[in-house]
Design a protein around this motif. Structure first.
Motif, PDB file in Angstrom:
ATOM      1  N   PRO A 109       0.793  -1.235  -0.187  1.00  0.00           N
ATOM      2  CA  PRO A 109      -0.039   0.119  -0.028  1.00  0.00           C
ATOM      3  C   PRO A 109       0.812   1.305  -0.051  1.00  0.00           C
ATOM      4  O   PRO A 109       1.795   1.309   0.891  1.00  0.00           O
ATOM      5  N   LEU A 110       0.271   2.355  -0.634  1.00  0.00           N
ATOM      6  CA  LEU A 110       1.202   3.614  -0.897  1.00  0.00           C
ATOM      7  C   LEU A 110       0.540   4.704  -0.224  1.00  0.00           C
ATOM      8  O   LEU A 110      -0.913   4.819  -0.187  1.00  0.00           O
ATOM      9  N   ALA A 111       1.266   5.415   0.673  1.00  0.00           N
ATOM     10  CA  ALA A 111       0.569   6.721   1.179  1.00  0.00           C
ATOM     11  C   ALA A 111       0.266   7.490   0.221  1.00  0.00           C
ATOM     12  O   ALA A 111       0.697   7.874  -0.947  1.00  0.00           O
ATOM     13  N   ALA A 112      -0.801   8.314   0.484  1.00  0.00           N
ATOM     14  CA  ALA A 112      -1.274   9.327  -0.312  1.00  0.00           C
ATOM     15  C   ALA A 112      -0.575  10.617  -0.667  1.00  0.00           C
ATOM     16  O   ALA A 112      -0.023  11.091   0.612  1.00  0.00           O
ATOM     17  N   ALA A 113      -0.215  11.012  -1.570  1.00  0.00           N
ATOM     18  CA  ALA A 113       0.550  12.306  -1.804  1.00  0.00           C
ATOM     19  C   ALA A 113      -0.373  13.513  -1.339  1.00  0.00           C
ATOM     20  O   ALA A 113      -1.178  13.526  -1.387  1.00  0.00           O
ATOM     21  N   PRO A 114       0.520  14.538  -0.988  1.00  0.00           N
ATOM     22  CA  PRO A 114      -0.182  15.676  -0.510  1.00  0.00           C
ATOM     23  C   PRO A 114      -0.955  16.553  -1.625  1.00  0.00           C
ATOM     24  O   PRO A 114      -0.208  16.634  -2.765  1.00  0.00           O
ATOM     25  N   ALA A 115      -2.068  17.128  -1.374  1.00  0.00           N
ATOM     26  CA  ALA A 115      -2.518  17.695  -2.557  1.00  0.00           C
ATOM     27  C   ALA A 115      -1.985  19.215  -3.014  1.00  0.00           C
ATOM     28  O   ALA A 115      -2.484  19.653  -3.820  1.00  0.00           O
ATOM     29  N   ALA A 116      -1.481  19.692  -1.868  1.00  0.00           N
ATOM     30  CA  ALA A 116      -0.670  20.911  -1.958  1.00  0.00           C
ATOM     31  C   ALA A 116       0.669  21.164  -1.442  1.00  0.00           C
ATOM     32  O   ALA A 116       1.361  20.113  -1.168  1.00  0.00           O
ATOM     33  N   ALA A 117       1.386  22.130  -1.707  1.00  0.00           N
ATOM     34  CA  ALA A 117       2.627  22.370  -1.503  1.00  0.00           C
ATOM     35  C   ALA A 117       3.141  21.908  -0.162  1.00  0.00           C
ATOM     36  O   ALA A 117       2.277  22.379   0.907  1.00  0.00           O
ATOM     37  N   THR A 118       4.140  21.260   0.051  1.00  0.00           N
ATOM     38  CA  THR A 118       4.538  21.137   1.649  1.00  0.00           C
ATOM     39  C   THR A 118       5.106  22.169   2.101  1.00  0.00           C
ATOM     40  O   THR A 118       6.134  22.703   1.607  1.00  0.00           O
ATOM     41  N   PRO A 119       4.645  22.598   3.279  1.00  0.00           N
ATOM     42  CA  PRO A 119       5.399  23.980   3.929  1.00  0.00           C
ATOM     43  C   PRO A 119       6.769  23.559   4.201  1.00  0.00           C
ATOM     44  O   PRO A 119       7.312  22.605   4.605  1.00  0.00           O
ATOM     45  N   GLY A 120       7.575  24.658   3.999  1.00  0.00           N
ATOM     46  CA  GLY A 120       8.943  24.664   4.156  1.00  0.00           C
ATOM     47  C   GLY A 120       9.800  23.700   3.215  1.00  0.00           C
ATOM     48  O   GLY A 120      11.095  23.377   3.231  1.00  0.00           O
ATOM     49  N   CYS A 121       9.058  23.312   1.997  1.00  0.00           N
ATOM     50  CA  CYS A 121       9.621  22.514   0.859  1.00  0.00           C
ATOM     51  C   CYS A 121      10.815  23.389   0.295  1.00  0.00           C
ATOM     52  O   CYS A 121      10.370  24.334  -0.360  1.00  0.00           O
ATOM     53  N   LEU A 122      12.043  22.725   0.067  1.00  0.00           N
ATOM     54  CA  LEU A 122      13.017  23.586  -0.417  1.00  0.00           C
ATOM     55  C   LEU A 122      13.714  22.646  -1.810  1.00  0.00           C
ATOM     56  O   LEU A 122      14.507  23.075  -2.747  1.00  0.00           O
TER      57      LEU A 122
ATOM     58  N   GLN B 267      17.295  36.433  -5.399  1.00  0.00           N
ATOM     59  CA  GLN B 267      17.221  36.447  -3.832  1.00  0.00           C
ATOM     60  C   GLN B 267      16.218  35.384  -3.527  1.00  0.00           C
ATOM     61  O   GLN B 267      15.076  35.120  -4.255  1.00  0.00           O
ATOM     62  N   VAL B 268      16.261  34.936  -2.494  1.00  0.00           N
ATOM     63  CA  VAL B 268      15.332  34.057  -1.707  1.00  0.00           C
ATOM     64  C   VAL B 268      14.933  34.240  -0.404  1.00  0.00           C
ATOM     65  O   VAL B 268      15.823  35.272   0.263  1.00  0.00           O
ATOM     66  N   SER B 269      13.782  34.070   0.235  1.00  0.00           N
ATOM     67  CA  SER B 269      13.237  34.520   1.447  1.00  0.00           C
ATOM     68  C   SER B 269      13.137  32.942   2.207  1.00  0.00           C
ATOM     69  O   SER B 269      12.702  33.303   3.381  1.00  0.00           O
ATOM     70  N   ASP B 270      13.353  31.919   1.459  1.00  0.00           N
ATOM     71  CA  ASP B 270      13.032  30.666   2.424  1.00  0.00           C
ATOM     72  C   ASP B 270      14.402  30.108   2.676  1.00  0.00           C
ATOM     73  O   ASP B 270      14.157  28.675   2.998  1.00  0.00           O
ATOM     74  N   GLY B 271      15.486  30.404   2.356  1.00  0.00           N
ATOM     75  CA  GLY B 271      16.665  29.486   2.632  1.00  0.00           C
ATOM     76  C   GLY B 271      17.102  28.774   1.651  1.00  0.00           C
ATOM     77  O   GLY B 271      18.063  27.972   1.774  1.00  0.00           O
ATOM     78  N   ASP B 272      16.273  28.625   0.419  1.00  0.00           N
ATOM     79  CA  ASP B 272      16.685  27.764  -0.755  1.00  0.00           C
ATOM     80  C   ASP B 272      18.066  28.223  -1.052  1.00  0.00           C
ATOM     81  O   ASP B 272      18.723  29.334  -1.364  1.00  0.00           O
TER      82      ASP B 272
ATOM     83  N   PRO C 178      12.180  31.929  -6.883  1.00  0.00           N
ATOM     84  CA  PRO C 178      13.331  33.141  -6.253  1.00  0.00           C
ATOM     85  C   PRO C 178      12.772  34.528  -6.899  1.00  0.00           C
ATOM     86  O   PRO C 178      12.222  34.487  -7.718  1.00  0.00           O
ATOM     87  N   GLY C 179      13.245  35.350  -6.204  1.00  0.00           N
ATOM     88  CA  GLY C 179      12.953  36.695  -6.615  1.00  0.00           C
ATOM     89  C   GLY C 179      14.270  37.311  -7.524  1.00  0.00           C
ATOM     90  O   GLY C 179      15.159  36.387  -7.746  1.00  0.00           O
ATOM     91  N   THR C 180      14.016  38.479  -8.126  1.00  0.00           N
ATOM     92  CA  THR C 180      15.079  38.981  -9.067  1.00  0.00           C
ATOM     93  C   THR C 180      15.420  40.368  -8.646  1.00  0.00           C
ATOM     94  O   THR C 180      14.605  41.088  -8.479  1.00  0.00           O
ATOM     95  N   THR C 181      16.801  40.507  -8.660  1.00  0.00           N
ATOM     96  CA  THR C 181      17.213  41.945  -8.446  1.00  0.00           C
ATOM     97  C   THR C 181      17.809  42.599  -9.602  1.00  0.00           C
ATOM     98  O   THR C 181      18.441  41.740 -10.424  1.00  0.00           O
ATOM     99  N   LEU C 182      17.675  43.660  -9.872  1.00  0.00           N
ATOM    100  CA  LEU C 182      17.824  44.478 -11.155  1.00  0.00           C
ATOM    101  C   LEU C 182      18.694  45.930 -10.777  1.00  0.00           C
ATOM    102  O   LEU C 182      17.946  46.897 -10.355  1.00  0.00           O
ATOM    103  N   ALA C 183      19.787  46.085 -11.314  1.00  0.00           N
ATOM    104  CA  ALA C 183      20.323  47.430 -11.356  1.00  0.00           C
ATOM    105  C   ALA C 183      20.731  47.844 -12.659  1.00  0.00           C
ATOM    106  O   ALA C 183      21.725  47.059 -13.338  1.00  0.00           O
ATOM    107  N   ALA C 184      20.595  49.047 -13.188  1.00  0.00           N
ATOM    108  CA  ALA C 184      21.113  49.617 -14.526  1.00  0.00           C
ATOM    109  C   ALA C 184      22.227  50.596 -14.431  1.00  0.00           C
ATOM    110  O   ALA C 184      22.186  51.353 -13.450  1.00  0.00           O
TER     111      ALA C 184
END
Length: 382
Positions: free
Chosen positions: A22-35, A87-92, A59-65
């Motif tokens: 038997p297999l466990a059902a996978a989560p239907a949404a993103a797992t909190p803290g998943c990196l 840039q990241v906010s979750d430690g990835d 990730p976010g994006t930084t831009l300077a001209a």
């Protein structure tokens, strides 16, 4: 399709293990803290039997001209360099990559991998838009679903959904400025005498939307394009010039100076009283009714002398001289006029130095307003 995929998974499990596990059902949404979107291992080493988790924080994006557009969105640089980063906010910890796109009249391209800094050299004038987005390369190459797992995890995009953007209009062309004066003087066309309270000047640029900078005798003065009135200029010689500055900040060369001369207003002295009228220079003049009433002006070098005075029936005469030279008589009797410009010494009469003296010759009324006492030659700059 989903039933087919499940059947394949069950068949593989039966073959590998000899029994149905038997297999466990996978989560239907993103797992909190998943990196990390790598599926977890199953009971058999190397064989994942359940879904992984989805890293739903891209990730976010930084831009300077290298050059920033002004408030109107214009700049004057033909080479643009962009410094881009993730840039990241979750430690990835990534790894992360970059993608860039450019819209415009030249060197345009769709999304493609790029490295920072990104440089575009020799861009022709026109409107451009640069965009950059960071990509989670580790997650982008993975599917959080195991081929053998029964559940499904929605794989959210692994790149910045709101790219960093800079749009600008490039203008590297230098404008031209046009300055003309409507003041006219038949005797001295290139250095006209102006008796009005303002001096009308027309200023235009070869580029629409340009602003203007103006100088009067090398002193900055506020001005506007089109018909411009230089208000209450000081007595003496004036050299007015302007330049236009386009919306990108490109400035034209300073125009050739427009020259004009403002008469010296006479100041009340003994034997004279002030009279007022709209037709007088600065709105007033001086009136005398006694013989011998004098006006004395400061010492000057004079190659041309003009008197601005009123004429009228029953008016008397005045005489003028420079320093100790001969007197010159002016008869103010005649057709009534609030202000008449009378040449006492033309510019071909030679140069005199000294105080300018004006004297009434009778007890008849005389009205004098201003004088032009100037050299007969002007250097290029003074």
């Amino acid at each position: 399709m989903h039933r087919h995929r499940t059947a394949v998974r069950l068949a593989l499990l039966t073959l590998l293990t000899g029994a149905l596990v038997p297999l466990a059902a996978a989560p239907a949404a993103a797992t909190p803290g998943c990196l990390d979107e790598t599926p977890p291992p199953g009971p058999i080493p190397g064989l994942p039997l359940s879904d992984g988790c989805d890293d739903s924080t891209p990730p976010g994006t930084t831009l300077a001209a290298s050059t920033t557009p002004n408030a109107a969105g214009f700049l004057a640089a033909s080479t643009m360099t962009f410094t881009v980063g993730a840039q990241v906010s979750d430690g990835d910890t990534g790894p992360f990559g970059l993608e860039c796109t450019l819209a415009g009249p030249a060197q345009a391209h769709d999304w493609r991998a790029c490295t920072s800094p990104v440089t575009y050299a020799g861009l022709p004038d026109g409107s451009y838009a640069f965009q950059a987005r960071a990509v989670d390369l580790g997650d982008a190459a993975r599917d959080p679903d195991s081929p053998l797992a029964l559940g499904t995890v929605a794989d959210t995009p692994d790149l910045d959904p709101t790219p960093a953007t800079l749009a600008w209009t490039q203008d590297t062309s230098t404008p031209f400025v046009f300055v003309t004066s409507t003041a006219y003087d038949e005797q001295t066309p290139t250095q006209p005498v102006v008796t009005s309270s303002t001096v009308p000047i027309r200023i235009n640029s070869s580029e629409r939307g340009s602003s203007f900078e103006c100088r009067d005798n090398d002193r900055a003065v506020p001005c506007t394009g089109g018909r411009f009135e230089l208000a209450t200029p000081a007595a003496g010689r004036h050299r007015f010039s302007a330049r236009s500055v386009d919306r990108a900040g490109n400035a034209s060369a300073w125009s050739e100076p427009v020259e004009f001369y403002v008469p010296t207003e006479l100041r009340r002295q003994r034997g004279w009283r002030t009279v007022r009228g709209d037709d007088y220079v600065r709105g007033d003049a001086l009136r005398a009714t006694r013989r011998g009433a004098r006006l004395v002006l400061p010492r000057a070098t004079v190659g041309e002398l003009r008197l601005l005075a009123s004429t009228g029936r029953g008016f008397g005469k005045v005489r003028l001289r420079v320093g100790k030279r001969d007197w010159h008589v002016v008869n103010l009797a005649g057709k009534p006029a609030a202000m008449k410009e009378i040449t006492v010494l033309d510019r071909y009469s030679g140069v005199r130095k000294g105080k300018v003296v004006i004297e009434s010759l009778s007890n008849k009324p005389v009205v004098v307003d201003a004088v032009v006492a100037r050299p007969n030659r002007f250097p290029a700059a003074q």
